[in-house]
Scaffold this active site. Structure first.
Site, PDB file in Angstrom:
ATOM      1  N   GLU A 106      72.606 -10.387 -17.794  1.00 55.32           N
ATOM      2  CA  GLU A 106      72.613 -10.161 -19.235  1.00 55.32           C
ATOM      3  C   GLU A 106      72.826 -11.461 -20.015  1.00 55.32           C
ATOM      4  OE1 GLU A 106      74.744  -6.505 -17.385  1.00 55.32           O
ATOM      5  OE2 GLU A 106      74.315  -8.592 -16.870  1.00 55.32           O
ATOM      6  N   SER A 152      76.783   5.351  19.542  1.00 57.34           N
ATOM      7  CA  SER A 152      78.115   5.520  18.942  1.00 57.34           C
ATOM      8  C   SER A 152      78.021   5.601  17.424  1.00 57.34           C
ATOM      9  CB  SER A 152      79.033   4.362  19.342  1.00 57.34           C
ATOM     10  OG  SER A 152      79.307   4.384  20.727  1.00 57.34           O
ATOM     11  N   HIS A 162      75.784 -13.790 -15.198  1.00 55.47           N
ATOM     12  CA  HIS A 162      75.183 -12.494 -14.919  1.00 55.47           C
ATOM     13  C   HIS A 162      73.829 -12.404 -15.617  1.00 55.47           C
ATOM     14  CE1 HIS A 162      79.142 -10.259 -13.698  1.00 55.47           C
ATOM     15  NE2 HIS A 162      78.905 -11.350 -12.981  1.00 55.47           N
ATOM     16  N   TRP A 214      59.531  -9.545  23.725  1.00 52.64           N
ATOM     17  CA  TRP A 214      58.223  -9.527  23.086  1.00 52.64           C
ATOM     18  C   TRP A 214      57.462  -8.207  23.269  1.00 52.64           C
ATOM     19  CZ3 TRP A 214      60.451 -12.845  20.762  1.00 52.64           C
ATOM     20  CH2 TRP A 214      60.661 -14.159  21.125  1.00 52.64           C
TER      21      TRP A 214
END
Length: 364
Positions: free
Chosen positions: A53, A303, A51, A174
């Site tokens: 730290e 939706s 991590h 495009w």
């Protein structure tokens, strides 16, 4: 801007280095200071690795050697996310912070997936909320999955000035510039998954992979391709089922397409309508998807809007007109209550070649 904010900005900048590799973990950066001077820093690269730290603490030891032990006792640590207090693929980095007797810890955002750092180690001074808005924006996908049980959902739209996404015939290739298309491929690379429907697959036969982003292809993983096939239309021969990336297929009837190494048929409870909220919940719970990109037609987008699932619309607008009977990216019923009806807040505008890129937040 205070020095505390400057140190946290540096941590956030470090965290962003994990944009293409950290997921499903959050992006985290860490800065350690002594007498307001940076003595170590680090960031989290990918799951299973140190991590941020730990990398920052190791950097201090590398930089200061034997002096580091005493200096760390009078140091402050800046990290954009609350240090972890539970075991995962690595030990909790909070233990190492405590072992080094860090004087004070600053973090931008709390991590509700962890035990509270301040309660586990009450003897360490803590200040929270430093640049919290910037921290939440950076890890919006992680926070959405942890707090809402679904990914952060960004919908990409390429349109002409008059809002059209295709000619009446359906031709849409495009509309936007090379610069916009390159940006879309970067967005794909930073997404955990891309969702589409059968209309887009049948009309465009896309691969939905990131190919032309300008990024090193080894610097990111291809996103999971997610297909919603409510009517059992697809055959399995379409490009989206290629071996270039993994694909997951959602259907509401038993599939004739066979699972293979890179193709999975989603296992959902039988439901004739195949609601999209169940789809995105499945992606969060079963696939740990933080950031979901939508590249679809009007049916899927409408939706998602009706179910209030789209968190952000990314619109690439080209200086073109598609004219009468052009196709729109939604087919919302204008007769519904709240006519007019989903307001959008503009949070960013960017020029890309001749196009304009809008980042928009729906206000449901």
């Amino acid at each position: 801007m205070t020095s505390k904010e400057e140190h946290m900005l540096r941590a956030l900048k470090l965290a962003k280095k994990g944009l293409f590799t950290a997921s499903p973990n959050p992006m985290v950066g860490c800065v350690i200071t002594h007498d307001n001077k940076v003595i170590g820093q680090g960031w989290h690269k990918s799951p299973g690795e140190n991590h941020a730290e730990i990398n920052a603490l190791n950097d201090v030891i590398k930089n200061l050697g034997k002096k580091s032990k005493e200096i760390l006792k009078e140091s402050e640590l800046f990290v954009n996310l609350e240090p972890c207090t539970t075991f995962g693929k690595t030990p909790p980095c909070a233990d190492s912070i405590n072992d080094c007797q860090i004087k004070k810890v600053y973090f931008s955002n709390e991590d509700k997936a962890q035990k509270e750092f301040s309660k586990v180690y009450p003897e360490i001074k803590v200040e929270t909320g430093l640049l919290s808005e910037e921290g939440r924006r950076l890890n919006r996908g992680f926070f959405s999955r942890i707090e809402k049980g679904r990914p952060y959902i960004s919908c990409k739209v390429a349109s002409a000035l008059d809002g059209g996404i295709a000619l009446p015939s359906g031709i849409s290739k495009w509309i936007t510039s090379v610069d916009s298309r390159k940006d879309v491929h970067k967005m794909r690379a930073s997404s955990d998954a891309i969702l589409t429907g059968t209309g887009t697959v049948l009309k465009d036969n896309p691969q939905l992979t990131s190919r032309d982003s300008g990024l090193d292809v080894d610097s990111f993983s291809q996103p999971l391709r997610v297909i919603v096939d409510r009517n059992n239309i697809l055959t399995g021969e379409e490009k989206i089922f290629s071996s270039n990336a993994r694909t997951i297929l959602f259907r509401n009837v038993e599939s004739e397409i066979q699972e293979k190494n890179n193709v999975e048929i989603a296992k959902l409870p039988a439901n004739p309508s195949l609601p999209l909220d169940e789809v995105v919940k499945y992606l969060a719970e079963e696939k740990l998807i933080n950031n979901l990109m939508v590249e679809a037609g009007a049916g899927i987008i409408s939706s998602l809007l009706k179910e209030q699932l789209i968190d952000e619309i990314i619109q690439y607008k080209a200086p073109k007109l598609l004219g009468e009977n052009r196709k729109s990216f939604t087919n919302l019923d204008v007769a519904i209550e709240k006519l007019g009806t989903i307001e959008l807040s503009v949070i960013d505008i960017e020029e890309l070649g001749d196009d304009i890129k809008y980042s928009l937040i729906p206000n449901y």
